[in-house]
Design a protein around this motif. Sequence first.
Motif, mmCIF file in Angstrom:
data_model
loop_
_atom_site.group_PDB
_atom_site.id
_atom_site.type_symbol
_atom_site.label_atom_id
_atom_site.label_comp_id
_atom_site.label_asym_id
_atom_site.label_seq_id
_atom_site.Cartn_x
_atom_site.Cartn_y
_atom_site.Cartn_z
ATOM 1 N N TRP A 1 0.868 -1.181 0.000
ATOM 2 C CA TRP A 1 0.000 0.000 0.000
ATOM 3 C C TRP A 1 0.902 1.228 0.000
ATOM 4 C CZ3 TRP A 1 -5.486 0.051 0.348
ATOM 5 C CH2 TRP A 1 -6.058 1.318 0.456
ATOM 6 N N LEU A 2 0.833 2.036 -1.046
ATOM 7 C CA LEU A 2 1.675 3.220 -1.196
ATOM 8 C C LEU A 2 0.885 4.488 -0.889
ATOM 9 C CD1 LEU A 2 3.386 2.220 -4.573
ATOM 10 C CD2 LEU A 2 4.208 1.791 -2.247
ATOM 11 N N ASN A 3 1.593 5.614 -0.788
ATOM 12 C CA ASN A 3 0.927 6.907 -0.539
ATOM 13 C C ASN A 3 -0.090 7.223 -1.620
ATOM 14 O OD1 ASN A 3 2.291 7.446 1.832
ATOM 15 N ND2 ASN A 3 3.938 8.553 0.814
ATOM 16 N N LYS A 4 0.199 6.848 -2.868
ATOM 17 C CA LYS A 4 -0.747 7.109 -3.959
ATOM 18 C C LYS A 4 -2.059 6.371 -3.728
ATOM 19 C CE LYS A 4 -0.495 3.566 -7.386
ATOM 20 N NZ LYS A 4 -1.867 3.233 -7.655
ATOM 21 N N ASN A 5 -1.995 5.175 -3.133
ATOM 22 C CA ASN A 5 -3.204 4.417 -2.840
ATOM 23 C C ASN A 5 -4.047 5.131 -1.780
ATOM 24 O OD1 ASN A 5 -0.954 1.916 -3.263
ATOM 25 N ND2 ASN A 5 -2.789 1.869 -4.515
ATOM 26 N N THR A 6 -3.394 5.693 -0.781
ATOM 27 C CA THR A 6 -4.111 6.424 0.264
ATOM 28 C C THR A 6 -4.823 7.634 -0.318
ATOM 29 O OG1 THR A 6 -2.494 5.722 1.920
ATOM 30 C CG2 THR A 6 -3.883 7.607 2.483
ATOM 31 N N SER A 7 -4.127 8.418 -1.144
ATOM 32 C CA SER A 7 -4.756 9.615 -1.704
ATOM 33 C C SER A 7 -5.853 9.269 -2.704
ATOM 34 C CB SER A 7 -3.717 10.552 -2.328
ATOM 35 O OG SER A 7 -3.001 9.903 -3.332
#
Length: 84
Positions: free
Chosen positions: A49-55
């Motif tokens: 899970w990357l930062n792009k997934n969170t945003s």
Amino acid sequence: MLVGRLIKGTHTIKESIFNKDNEEADFRDLLEEGLISICRDLDIPVPLWLNKNTSEFARYRKTFFAKDQFVENVKFDRFELKIE
């Protein structure tokens, strides 16, 4: 309801649904439990899970995981996780 889809090209090749109503549970805990449950049901490893997934998930209520976010080789192009 959390829906996971395995996508190859433009086609959904497999789908799994996680639906658990628990008003006392934290959203993050339910999301983690749902992701693990869907991956187990689809017989795939849990992706990174990357930062792009969170945003993406916060903004659009869905996110995509590419092949390079999986530690093992996978036989699909992307994995979609979406709240419906």
